[in-house]
Motif scaffolding. Structure first.
Motif, mmCIF file in Angstrom:
data_model
loop_
_atom_site.group_PDB
_atom_site.id
_atom_site.type_symbol
_atom_site.label_atom_id
_atom_site.label_comp_id
_atom_site.label_asym_id
_atom_site.label_seq_id
_atom_site.Cartn_x
_atom_site.Cartn_y
_atom_site.Cartn_z
ATOM 1 N N ALA A 112 0.857 -0.829 -0.513
ATOM 2 C CA ALA A 112 -0.137 0.096 -0.196
ATOM 3 C C ALA A 112 0.723 1.089 -0.034
ATOM 4 C CB ALA A 112 -0.477 0.229 1.518
ATOM 5 N N ILE A 113 0.655 2.282 -1.270
ATOM 6 C CA ILE A 113 1.591 2.940 -0.915
ATOM 7 C C ILE A 113 0.432 4.295 -0.998
ATOM 8 C CG2 ILE A 113 3.120 4.076 -2.516
ATOM 9 C CD1 ILE A 113 3.232 2.323 -3.500
ATOM 10 N N SER A 114 0.623 5.392 0.032
ATOM 11 C CA SER A 114 0.360 6.826 0.182
ATOM 12 C C SER A 114 1.324 7.791 0.818
ATOM 13 C CB SER A 114 -0.822 6.200 1.089
ATOM 14 O OG SER A 114 -1.484 7.256 1.600
ATOM 15 N N THR A 115 1.527 8.895 0.825
ATOM 16 C CA THR A 115 2.688 9.484 1.209
ATOM 17 C C THR A 115 2.200 10.169 1.857
ATOM 18 O OG1 THR A 115 1.893 11.380 -0.530
ATOM 19 C CG2 THR A 115 2.929 10.616 -1.309
ATOM 20 N N SER A 116 0.851 10.414 2.637
ATOM 21 C CA SER A 116 0.253 10.664 3.481
ATOM 22 C C SER A 116 0.012 8.938 4.844
ATOM 23 C CB SER A 116 -1.604 11.570 3.426
ATOM 24 O OG SER A 116 -1.447 10.097 3.591
ATOM 25 N N GLY A 117 -0.298 8.375 4.376
ATOM 26 C CA GLY A 117 -0.472 6.808 5.069
ATOM 27 C C GLY A 117 -2.189 7.467 6.022
ATOM 28 N N ASN A 118 -2.820 8.130 5.003
ATOM 29 C CA ASN A 118 -4.278 8.541 5.008
ATOM 30 C C ASN A 118 -5.178 8.599 4.182
ATOM 31 O OD1 ASN A 118 -3.661 8.695 7.859
ATOM 32 N ND2 ASN A 118 -3.347 10.916 7.484
ATOM 33 N N SER A 119 -4.738 8.213 2.568
ATOM 34 C CA SER A 119 -5.578 7.805 1.856
ATOM 35 C C SER A 119 -6.709 7.000 2.286
ATOM 36 C CB SER A 119 -5.078 7.499 0.557
ATOM 37 O OG SER A 119 -3.959 7.848 0.306
ATOM 38 N N PRO A 120 -7.587 7.221 1.776
ATOM 39 C CA PRO A 120 -9.666 6.097 2.770
ATOM 40 C C PRO A 120 -9.555 5.151 1.516
ATOM 41 C CG PRO A 120 -10.480 8.573 2.090
ATOM 42 C CD PRO A 120 -8.756 8.706 2.120
ATOM 43 N N GLY A 121 -9.078 4.984 0.481
ATOM 44 C CA GLY A 121 -8.961 4.257 -0.520
ATOM 45 C C GLY A 121 -8.288 2.739 -0.276
ATOM 46 N N ILE A 122 -7.072 3.722 0.222
ATOM 47 C CA ILE A 122 -5.876 2.147 0.438
ATOM 48 C C ILE A 122 -6.079 2.271 2.153
ATOM 49 C CG2 ILE A 122 -3.353 2.362 1.379
ATOM 50 C CD1 ILE A 122 -4.040 2.328 -1.345
ATOM 51 N N LEU A 123 -6.507 2.970 2.524
ATOM 52 C CA LEU A 123 -6.587 2.335 4.020
ATOM 53 C C LEU A 123 -7.847 1.073 4.358
ATOM 54 C CD1 LEU A 123 -7.302 5.464 5.896
ATOM 55 C CD2 LEU A 123 -5.665 4.198 5.967
ATOM 56 N N ASN A 124 -9.060 1.475 3.180
ATOM 57 C CA ASN A 124 -10.162 0.349 3.181
ATOM 58 C C ASN A 124 -9.085 -1.129 2.613
ATOM 59 O OD1 ASN A 124 -11.905 1.857 3.900
ATOM 60 N ND2 ASN A 124 -12.658 2.782 1.775
ATOM 61 N N ALA A 125 -9.014 -0.876 1.610
ATOM 62 C CA ALA A 125 -7.556 -1.983 0.623
ATOM 63 C C ALA A 125 -6.998 -2.947 1.784
ATOM 64 C CB ALA A 125 -6.884 -1.632 -0.689
ATOM 65 N N LEU A 126 -6.058 -1.717 3.044
ATOM 66 C CA LEU A 126 -5.522 -2.832 4.062
ATOM 67 C C LEU A 126 -6.537 -3.336 4.501
ATOM 68 C CD1 LEU A 126 -3.094 0.007 4.700
ATOM 69 C CD2 LEU A 126 -2.504 -1.927 4.104
ATOM 70 N N GLN A 166 7.926 10.393 -2.189
ATOM 71 C CA GLN A 166 8.256 9.423 -3.358
ATOM 72 C C GLN A 166 9.044 9.157 -4.215
ATOM 73 O OE1 GLN A 166 4.933 12.030 -6.024
ATOM 74 N NE2 GLN A 166 3.531 11.141 -4.873
ATOM 75 N N GLU A 167 10.510 9.811 -3.982
ATOM 76 C CA GLU A 167 11.959 9.379 -4.269
ATOM 77 C C GLU A 167 12.222 8.164 -3.355
ATOM 78 O OE1 GLU A 167 12.236 14.154 -6.017
ATOM 79 O OE2 GLU A 167 13.870 13.275 -3.846
ATOM 80 N N MET A 168 11.641 8.664 -2.514
ATOM 81 C CA MET A 168 12.615 7.229 -1.480
ATOM 82 C C MET A 168 11.502 6.309 -1.858
ATOM 83 S SD MET A 168 14.408 9.020 -0.071
ATOM 84 C CE MET A 168 14.973 9.962 -1.382
ATOM 85 N N HIS A 169 9.917 6.194 -1.592
ATOM 86 C CA HIS A 169 9.120 4.916 -2.254
ATOM 87 C C HIS A 169 9.600 4.199 -3.113
ATOM 88 C CE1 HIS A 169 5.404 6.490 -0.027
ATOM 89 N NE2 HIS A 169 5.902 6.727 0.520
#
Length: 185
Positions: A112-126, A166-169
């Motif tokens: 799961a990739i999210s710069t903020s760590g708070n993207s709702p779609g990513i949280l649902n997917a997790l 994003q560069e580090m990701h």
């Protein structure tokens, strides 16, 4: 400006080394164990993070450096028909979770990739990934957000700047791919 950007990038790498080397090692372990077991790697993110998900998936199904067999990796960001149908019928926050419900199995890995760590779609997917028995890696920045409590390992880039995160990701993604390459002789 150029030197300032390059130096900021180097500072972020130094901070990442100090803060996250153990988490990156854990991520390498999770992805190599998943591949060795013959399981699938799913990835997702929004915007630039979607591009990173696609990049890493392509390194798995194509190759990174070493010539080897194709490996099962899929970015959940690429099927426009599924994305638009799911967004239309269930809301954008479910475009990744619905796909994981359809495809993921116990022992698979979700990155799961999210710069903020708070993207709702990513949280649902997790949440869905954990529910079906997937292992999970988070790639975040800005303190890790809500993803910190949801991932088996959450690699938090110590920066508030989206570009640096994003560069580090993508660097971390390449480290994962190098670890996977190490499985093949």
């Amino acid at each position: 400006m150029i030197l300032e950007e390059l130096n900021d990038h180097l500072d972020t790498i130094r901070n990442l080394i100090e803060a996250s080397t153990e988490d990156i090692e854990e991520g390498c372990k999770l992805i190599t164990e998943t591949i060795e077991a013959g399981n699938f790697v799913f990835l997702a993110g929004n915007g630039g993070s979607a591009a990173d998900a696609q990049h890493i998936a392509a390194e798995l199904t194509g190759r990174f450096v070493k010539e080897r067999k194709p490996l099962p990796g899929m970015a959940l960001t690429t099927d426009t028909s599924a994305l638009t149908a799911i967004a239309n019928d269930y809301g954008y926050d479910h475009v990744f979770s619905r796909q994981l419900e359809a495809f993921a199995k116990p022992g698979d890995l979700f990155i799961a990739i999210s710069t903020s760590g708070n993207s709702p779609g990513i949280l649902n997917a997790l949440s869905v990934a954990k529910g079906v028995g997937c292992r999970t890696i988070g790639l975040t920045g800005r303190g890790g957000g809500k993803m910190s409590g949801m991932c088996d390992t959450n690699i938090v880039v110590p920066s508030q700047i989206t570009a640096r995160v994003q560069e580090m990701h993508i660097l971390i993604g390449h480290i994962f791919c190098k670890a996977v390459d190490g499985l093949f002789d």
